[in-house]
Design a protein around this motif. Structure first.
Motif, mmCIF file in Angstrom:
data_model
loop_
_atom_site.group_PDB
_atom_site.id
_atom_site.type_symbol
_atom_site.label_atom_id
_atom_site.label_comp_id
_atom_site.label_asym_id
_atom_site.label_seq_id
_atom_site.Cartn_x
_atom_site.Cartn_y
_atom_site.Cartn_z
ATOM 1 N N PHE A 6 0.834 -1.197 0.000
ATOM 2 C CA PHE A 6 0.000 0.000 0.000
ATOM 3 C C PHE A 6 0.870 1.249 0.000
ATOM 4 O O PHE A 6 0.639 2.187 -0.772
ATOM 5 N N ASP A 7 1.869 1.274 0.861
ATOM 6 C CA ASP A 7 2.749 2.444 0.944
ATOM 7 C C ASP A 7 3.464 2.699 -0.383
ATOM 8 O O ASP A 7 3.605 3.852 -0.814
ATOM 9 N N THR A 8 3.896 1.637 -1.053
ATOM 10 C CA THR A 8 4.558 1.769 -2.350
ATOM 11 C C THR A 8 3.584 2.315 -3.387
ATOM 12 O O THR A 8 3.911 3.228 -4.153
ATOM 13 N N ARG A 9 2.384 1.736 -3.405
ATOM 14 C CA ARG A 9 1.357 2.186 -4.356
ATOM 15 C C ARG A 9 0.963 3.631 -4.076
ATOM 16 O O ARG A 9 0.827 4.438 -4.996
ATOM 17 N N GLU A 39 -6.372 16.185 -1.265
ATOM 18 C CA GLU A 39 -5.317 16.488 -0.293
ATOM 19 C C GLU A 39 -5.653 15.934 1.087
ATOM 20 O O GLU A 39 -4.785 15.424 1.790
ATOM 21 N N PHE A 40 -6.924 16.017 1.479
ATOM 22 C CA PHE A 40 -7.343 15.464 2.770
ATOM 23 C C PHE A 40 -7.130 13.949 2.796
ATOM 24 O O PHE A 40 -6.531 13.405 3.722
ATOM 25 N N LEU A 41 -7.635 13.264 1.778
ATOM 26 C CA LEU A 41 -7.524 11.805 1.741
ATOM 27 C C LEU A 41 -6.073 11.336 1.660
ATOM 28 O O LEU A 41 -5.671 10.427 2.382
ATOM 29 N N THR A 44 -3.849 11.445 4.878
ATOM 30 C CA THR A 44 -4.036 10.469 5.949
ATOM 31 C C THR A 44 -3.127 9.274 5.710
ATOM 32 O O THR A 44 -2.685 9.026 4.586
ATOM 33 N N GLU A 45 -2.876 8.535 6.735
ATOM 34 C CA GLU A 45 -1.963 7.391 6.624
ATOM 35 C C GLU A 45 -2.576 6.217 5.863
ATOM 36 O O GLU A 45 -1.884 5.523 5.118
#
Length: 112
Positions: A6-9, A39-41, A44-45
């Protein structure tokens, strides 16, 4: 999807959103009205979005490509795309400009 994937994507999506190159949408870039939501979405983490649409008014003409810029829509002119034997006469995420629409619709095919 695991956290690393997820972080990579998400990193790839954020890079693409920040890139000045056109995206694959008809408009070619993110709707300005949607930037606060995006920007809001993406801030978030646990969430990310590839795009959002604020709504669209669009006129397509087969076999031609009009000049949406002349329709009085700042976001439409240079970003208009022609494809598959036609073109966008008018594309906007704002309220339609009545005179601009009349101008686009009154322009003969050979002048577009």
């Amino acid at each position: 999807m695991d956290d690393a994937s997820f972080d990579t994507r998400k990193a790839a999506i954020l890079k693409a959103l920040a890139d000045a190159a056109p995206d694959r949408s008809v408009k070619g870039f993110v709707d300005a009205l949607c930037l606060p939501v995006i920007e809001f979405l993406t801030g978030t983490e646990d969430f990310v979005t590839t795009s959002s649409c604020s709504g669209r008014v669009a006129l397509w003409q087969d076999g031609a490509g009009g000049d949406a810029e002349e329709a009085g829509e700042a976001d439409a002119g240079a970003d208009r795309k022609k494809s598959k034997g036609g073109g966008w006469l008018y594309v906007s995420h704002d309220l339609p400009n009545e005179q601009g629409l009349k101008t686009v619709l009154a322009t003969p095919d050979d002048e577009t």
